[in-house]
Design a protein around this motif. Structure first.
Motif, PDB file in Angstrom:
ATOM      1  N   GLY A   1       1.115  -1.139  -0.364  1.00 41.63           N
ATOM      2  CA  GLY A   1      -0.103  -0.152   0.196  1.00 41.63           C
ATOM      3  C   GLY A   1       1.246   1.314   0.028  1.00 41.63           C
ATOM      4  N   VAL A   2       0.239   2.443   0.337  1.00 42.53           N
ATOM      5  CA  VAL A   2       0.835   3.434  -0.330  1.00 42.53           C
ATOM      6  C   VAL A   2       0.486   4.343   1.113  1.00 42.53           C
ATOM      7  CG1 VAL A   2       1.364   3.913  -2.800  1.00 42.53           C
ATOM      8  CG2 VAL A   2      -0.659   4.434  -1.838  1.00 42.53           C
ATOM      9  N   ALA A   3       1.508   5.416   1.452  1.00 42.18           N
ATOM     10  CA  ALA A   3       1.169   6.362   2.273  1.00 42.18           C
ATOM     11  C   ALA A   3       0.358   7.840   1.949  1.00 42.18           C
ATOM     12  CB  ALA A   3       2.075   6.446   3.606  1.00 42.18           C
ATOM     13  N   GLU A   4      -0.866   8.904   1.889  1.00 41.65           N
ATOM     14  CA  GLU A   4      -1.253   9.907   1.864  1.00 41.65           C
ATOM     15  C   GLU A   4      -1.026  10.774   3.547  1.00 41.65           C
ATOM     16  OE1 GLU A   4      -0.680  10.972  -0.626  1.00 41.65           O
ATOM     17  OE2 GLU A   4      -0.189   9.585  -2.597  1.00 41.65           O
ATOM     18  N   ILE A   5      -1.296  11.335   3.330  1.00 45.03           N
ATOM     19  CA  ILE A   5      -0.901  12.576   4.625  1.00 45.03           C
ATOM     20  C   ILE A   5      -2.241  13.955   4.436  1.00 45.03           C
ATOM     21  CG2 ILE A   5      -0.776  13.728   6.838  1.00 45.03           C
ATOM     22  CD1 ILE A   5      -0.557  11.011   7.043  1.00 45.03           C
ATOM     23  N   VAL A   6      -2.817  13.840   3.612  1.00 43.87           N
ATOM     24  CA  VAL A   6      -3.433  15.948   3.922  1.00 43.87           C
ATOM     25  C   VAL A   6      -3.594  16.139   4.799  1.00 43.87           C
ATOM     26  CG1 VAL A   6      -5.969  16.161   2.364  1.00 43.87           C
ATOM     27  CG2 VAL A   6      -4.814  13.813   1.819  1.00 43.87           C
ATOM     28  N   VAL A   7      -4.052  17.859   4.166  1.00 48.56           N
ATOM     29  CA  VAL A   7      -4.025  18.666   5.676  1.00 48.56           C
ATOM     30  C   VAL A   7      -4.826  19.840   5.269  1.00 48.56           C
ATOM     31  CG1 VAL A   7      -2.691  20.819   5.810  1.00 48.56           C
ATOM     32  CG2 VAL A   7      -1.238  19.321   5.991  1.00 48.56           C
ATOM     33  N   ALA A   8      -6.111  19.623   6.273  1.00 49.68           N
ATOM     34  CA  ALA A   8      -6.920  20.448   5.563  1.00 49.68           C
ATOM     35  C   ALA A   8      -7.480  21.134   7.150  1.00 49.68           C
ATOM     36  CB  ALA A   8      -7.966  19.134   4.904  1.00 49.68           C
ATOM     37  N   PRO A   9      -8.379  22.438   6.318  1.00 48.66           N
ATOM     38  CA  PRO A   9      -9.224  22.887   7.684  1.00 48.66           C
ATOM     39  C   PRO A   9      -9.285  21.898   8.845  1.00 48.66           C
ATOM     40  CG  PRO A   9      -9.254  23.800   5.623  1.00 48.66           C
ATOM     41  CD  PRO A   9      -9.104  22.885   5.297  1.00 48.66           C
ATOM     42  N   ASN A  10     -10.373  21.263   8.465  1.00 52.04           N
ATOM     43  CA  ASN A  10     -10.811  20.575   9.357  1.00 52.04           C
ATOM     44  C   ASN A  10     -11.141  18.927   8.727  1.00 52.04           C
ATOM     45  OD1 ASN A  10     -13.815  20.384   8.066  1.00 52.04           O
ATOM     46  ND2 ASN A  10     -13.587  22.254   8.731  1.00 52.04           N
ATOM     47  N   MET A  11     -11.607  17.547   9.248  1.00 51.14           N
ATOM     48  CA  MET A  11     -11.703  16.810   9.197  1.00 51.14           C
ATOM     49  C   MET A  11     -12.637  16.853   7.866  1.00 51.14           C
ATOM     50  SD  MET A  11     -12.505  12.617  10.549  1.00 51.14           S
ATOM     51  CE  MET A  11     -14.269  13.581   9.829  1.00 51.14           C
ATOM     52  N   THR A  12     -13.848  16.921   7.547  1.00 45.73           N
ATOM     53  CA  THR A  12     -15.143  16.752   7.543  1.00 45.73           C
ATOM     54  C   THR A  12     -14.880  16.984   5.782  1.00 45.73           C
ATOM     55  OG1 THR A  12     -16.476  16.692   9.023  1.00 45.73           O
ATOM     56  CG2 THR A  12     -17.116  17.512   6.600  1.00 45.73           C
ATOM     57  N   GLU A  13     -14.000  18.128   5.969  1.00 48.55           N
ATOM     58  CA  GLU A  13     -13.452  19.023   4.481  1.00 48.55           C
ATOM     59  C   GLU A  13     -12.420  17.888   3.528  1.00 48.55           C
ATOM     60  OE1 GLU A  13     -14.621  21.626   2.583  1.00 48.55           O
ATOM     61  OE2 GLU A  13     -16.202  21.621   4.530  1.00 48.55           O
ATOM     62  N   GLY A  14     -10.816  17.528   4.819  1.00 51.57           N
ATOM     63  CA  GLY A  14     -10.225  16.701   4.312  1.00 51.57           C
ATOM     64  C   GLY A  14     -10.824  15.433   3.609  1.00 51.57           C
ATOM     65  N   PHE A  15     -11.155  14.911   4.160  1.00 46.90           N
ATOM     66  CA  PHE A  15     -12.403  13.572   4.162  1.00 46.90           C
ATOM     67  C   PHE A  15     -13.295  13.287   2.676  1.00 46.90           C
ATOM     68  CE2 PHE A  15     -15.068  10.197   3.771  1.00 46.90           C
ATOM     69  CZ  PHE A  15     -14.678   9.579   3.868  1.00 46.90           C
ATOM     70  N   ARG A  16     -13.513  14.486   2.352  1.00 46.39           N
ATOM     71  CA  ARG A  16     -14.451  15.018   1.132  1.00 46.39           C
ATOM     72  C   ARG A  16     -13.117  15.178  -0.172  1.00 46.39           C
ATOM     73  NH1 ARG A  16     -19.445  18.762   3.064  1.00 46.39           N
ATOM     74  NH2 ARG A  16     -20.251  17.436   4.517  1.00 46.39           N
TER      75      ARG A  16
END
Length: 926
Positions: A646-661
């Motif tokens: 597998g691969v790892a991905e890290i996303v920076v977002a204002p909050n979890m909801t926006e990041g997951f979308r």
């Protein structure tokens, strides 16, 4: 195919006496389990159920947010929908095994090639009466036997023994027989891998190698069948003219033996073969136009004389004496056996008579081309796969039995024919089988004619259906004229096949046609064997090119192919998106729950496959970019440590909801996008008073529904076994709502792991009435059998939910949790109602307007309690339990949905909550 919409209609077919929900089990019935809903204390209604129409491409009625809503009742002539007994969150009824209608049943025009997206409408109720299906004997064994025992055996086999000798002839028969036997095994392996539709080998090859390759090989097989029809017709005519020389229209010619004039040997005029051949072909086509039923009726009439003629041949061999019945016949003689053991390849004239000045030179390779059509009838049964009662059983048994029977016959015939006549007699008397037959040659003449005509009928029946199946796939526009509706006779394709056959009959030389037939059939057999090899290759460890350049090129090619085409259910494979963000805190320097990678590996066959591990960092991207890189490296180290591909991905977002979308919309490429979101169940939300968890949890599920992603939520992840912890017991599946077969697929993948390989699968279904249980069980068993899945089917009736066990102990172990949840939900609803009244606004929750009342919430809680009690009663000791869930109710508070889920998982140590999506992931069709 996608899962279907359920739309209202009306029909009495779903109800018998007493308002029973299920119609009786019929042959080839669908494994579709329908079940309605129930609220506390309600009784069954007498109102009629409705016809349900499935439209492939959608799943349920979708609201503006892309979620499933309840089915609207438009009244109509058939009255309103019936009062349901068992209601789960107001959406899908419990239990539909749901979505599986699109994978079963003869009424569904399944695509004939690995394509999807077609819209299919199915109307349940009284099924359309279908023609009687055929069994193994009449549907496979007899057609194969008729096609194999063709003209080559009767009028060329003794000549082949004379030319190649007994030794080379045994090698020839063994080689050709082994080729067809291996092909028969491959054909059986693919045929038992799922239900087959019309098209036979083309259907198999097209699904393993793709429609484009399938069409090319399918056309070769069509031409092979069409040309073989001409081969059989010429053989029948040649036999007739040899038996009745006076019927010849043109003058026959006298041939020479080895350049010197010997006893005159007359051959048949080519013009006679052409004229009589065309007449016979026209008559056979008229019979074929009468349909398969007519051919099935006359099939025994063709086969029985054939078997009797073979019996007479063997009797004649044992009764033959020296120069009796004709000169050159020695009777069974060891001296003749020795003389005929070695080969004697030589030149022949156009009639096959040895001639030093002849233009045709024969060797072992040439004999293969001549003899191979004698073993090519093994596809006759698979050509009629759509007409079989049980394809998975009939094709393997019938095909292999016919192959072994005829190969054994050929080997015995080589030994007997080689010992019963001189080599000169074998080479000059092409009808030696008739010459030595007891009591009269005419018996074999009749057997030959009926054998060849029967084989010609099989070819002229199978070839048009094959061409129609290719045309129905829309691969080649030029074939559109040959399309036929489901269940219709392919008249235009039959007419075209007749013209092809007539064109070959005009050649008028059987020896020239046989190599062409051999070439076409060998191409088809190679395709079938390659298809089986590719299916087996999926179970084998991947090989990797040594050079990185080749590896990169192949990867790009594979990725482009995956992106370009939609994925057929048979090729669907889980690509998990593992959501690592915990519901709470993890120890420092721990990027993910330690058991998430173990679980992700369980969703892959033999651990092979891609997983994407993602995490979300709250904040501004410019400020936390370095933190994201460090976290990604740490997560990648964890993945490698757990031996997870597998691969790892890290996303920076204002909050979890926006990041997951953002993740569910953009992660992946084309068909390589993740299709399943995996996450832990938030067991700690109430204990740690994390009030934001319900809204996040429901938001993730809703986002996945909109993005068309499946969801797998793991409860009891801390107890999930690693690869060294062997599990025993059962894997229990509770179908609550349709999931496209996702739970079946995941359970089968679990069985491929060492930790779960000792477990057995149990499928639990819930019936509305006691009378439904047996029919429901039979339907599910048939469905699982067609999928080649071994599982025990257990049917639970709703009435048993309210029966107290002996001793009067409380049946519902989670009753205390139910009472507590009911109080909390009532308090919550009262709180938001008071807030709305105080502020003078509509009822709001999580910043959104909601519509709910206490009675509805209590109804959902009661349903969940009964499900929880059922699972605890039957699956307390299960290694793992699967439960499919409906989506969160529209305009319903997330807090209430969380309470329902908590009650569902109460006292269950290890549970997988599965939410399917708008696609089937398993299919009956190969």
């Amino acid at each position: 195919m996608d899962n279907g919409d359920l739309e209202g209609g009306g029909d009495e077919a779903f109800h018998g006496k007493g308002g029973r929900k299920y119609r009786p089990v019929r042959p080839n019935d669908r494994a579709v389990l329908e079940m309605s809903s129930m609220d506390p204390g309600s009784s069954s209604s007498d109102s009629k159920s409705s016809i349900r129409k499935i439209k492939v491409g959608t799943q349920g009625n979708l609201d503006s947010d892309g979620r499933e809503g309840s089915i609207p009742d438009n009244g109509g002539a058939n009255g309103p929908h019936r009062e349901h007994k068992l209601e789960l969150f107001g959406f899908d009824s419990l239990v539909s095994v749901l979505g599986l209608k699109t994978m079963t049943g003869e009424q569904i025009p399944a695509p004939s090639s690995p394509r999807d997206g077609e819209d299919v409408s199915i109307t349940n109720g009284h099924p359309k009466p279908s023609d009687a299906k055929m069994g193994t004997m009449m549907g496979v064994f007899i057609p194969c036997l008729q096609s194999i025992l063709g003209i080559i055996y009767y009028i060329r086999f003794s000549w082949i023994i004379g030319m190649g000798g007994i030794g080379d002839s045994l090698l020839l028969v063994s080689f050709c027989g082994l080729c067809t036997f291996l092909t028969g095994i491959s054909l059986s392996a693919i045929a038992t891998n799922g239900a087959m539709k019309g098209g036979g080998p083309y259907y198999l090859i097209g699904r393993a190698l793709g429609p484009e390759v399938g069409v090319s090989i399918g056309l070769c097989f069509f031409l092979g069948n069409a040309v073989a029809g001409a081969l059989y017709v010429l053989g029948a005519v040649e036999t007739f003219l040899k038996a009745l020389p006076s019927a010849g229209i043109f003058t026959e010619t006298t041939t020479k033996v080895n350049g010197t004039v010997s006893e005159p040997i007359q051959s048949i005029s080519t013009h006679d073969l052409q004229i009589y051949g065309l007449v016979v072909t026209i008559i056979l086509c008229i019979i074929v136009f009468g349909g398969v039923k007519m051919i099935n009726r006359v099939a025994p009439a063709f086969l029985l004389p054939v078997l009797f003629s073979i019996f007479c041949i063997f009797i004649g061999v044992f009764l033959a004496k020296k120069d009796d019945p004709e000169p050159g016949v020695t009777g069974l003689s060891l001296e003749s056996f020795k003389d005929n053991w070695s080969s004697d390849y030589q030149n022949t004239n156009s009639a096959g008579i040895p001639d030093a000045e002849g233009k045709a030179y024969w060797n072992f390779h040439a004999l293969v081309g001549l003899f191979f059509p004698a073993v090519t009838g093994i596809m006759a049964g698979s050509n009629r796969s759509a007409l079989l009662k049980d394809t998975q059983r009939s094709i393997p048994i019938g095909t292999l039995a016919a192959t072994l029977t005829t190969t054994g016959l050929y080997i015995v015939s080589v030994l007997l024919f080689g010992a019963v006549a001189t080599r000169e007699k074998l080479l000059t008397d092409r009808l030696l089988t008739a010459t030595i037959a007891w009591p009269f040659p005419v018996i074999v003449h009749i057997g030959i004619i009926l054998s060849t005509l029967g084989a010609a009928l099989q070819s002229l029946t199978g070839a048009p259906r094959l061409l129609a199946a290719i045309a129905n796939d829309d691969i080649l526009p030029v074939l559109n004229y040959f399309k036929v509706a489901d269940g219709s006779e392919p008249y235009i394709a039959t007419l075209f096949t007749a013209f092809v056959c007539m064109g070959c009959v005009i050649i008028g030389n059987l020896d020239l046609i046989t190599p062409t037939v051999t070439m076409f059939f060998l191409l088809c057999y190679a395709g079938v064997n390659l298809s089986c090899f590719l299916l087996d290759l999926l179970d084998a460890p991947s090989w990797r090119p040594r050079w990185k350049f080749h590896h990169w090129s192949l990867s790009l090619l594979g990725a482009s192919l995956c992106i370009a085409n939609q994925v057929h259910p048979k090729n669907w494979y889980p690509i998990p998106l593992v959501f690592c963000r915990p519901w709470g805190k993890l120890p420092e320097n721990v990027p993910c729950h330690p058991k998430l990678a173990d679980f992700a590996n369980c969703m892959k066959k033999k651990g092979r496959g891609m997983s994407i591990f993602v995490n979300i960092l709250d904040g501004d991207y410019h400020e936390r970019a370095e933190d994201a890189k460090a976290a990604c490296k740490q997560l990648d180290t964890y993945i490698n440590y757990k031996n997870c591909e597998g691969v790892a991905e890290i996303v920076v977002a204002p909050n979890m909801t926006e990041g997951f979308r953002g993740i569910v919309q953009t992660m992946g490429l084309g068909n390589l996008k993740p299709n399943i979101v995996v996450m832990r169940y938030p067991e700690i939300w109430r204990r740690e008073n994390l009030k934001e968890i319900p809204a996040r949890f429901v938001g993730i599920i809703n986002d996945c529904i909109v993005a068309n992603k499946a969801v797998v939520i793991v409860k009891g992840l801390d107890e999930w076994p690693n690869e060294y912890q062997r599990q025993y017991g059962t894997i229990d599946l509770y179908w609550i709502v349709r999931d496209g077969g996702l739970m079946l697929l995941l359970s089968q993948l679990l069985l491929t792991k060492e930790s779960f390989e000792s477990c057995k699968i149990q499928v639990f279904c819930i019936a509305e009435e006691d009378s439904d249980a047996e029919g429901l069980k039979a339907d599910v068993k048939k469905f699982l059998y067609d999928l080649r899945m071994q599982a025990e089917v257990i049917v639970i009736t709703i009435k048993s939910w309210d029966v107290q066990p002996e001793g009067g102990s409380q049946q519902d172990e989670s009753l205390e949790a139910f009472s507590a949840a009911r109080r909390r939900v009532a308090d919550y609803l009262a709180e938001i109602k008071a807030a709305a009244k105080k502020e003078g606004t509509p009822l709001m929750a999580d910043g959104k307007p909601v519509v709910v009342d206490e009675q509805q919430a209590e109804k959902f809680l009661y349903t969940t309690l009964k499900l929880n009690s059922t699972i605890l009663r039957y699956s307390r000791m299960a290694a793992v339990v699967f439960v499919s869930i409906p989506p969160p109710p529209v305009s319903h508070p997330a807090y209430c949905y969380m309470e329902y889920m908590d009650l569902l998982v109460e006292n269950l140590p290890r549970l997988l909550i599965v939410r399917g999506y708008r696609r089937d992931v398993v299919t009956l069709f190969t």
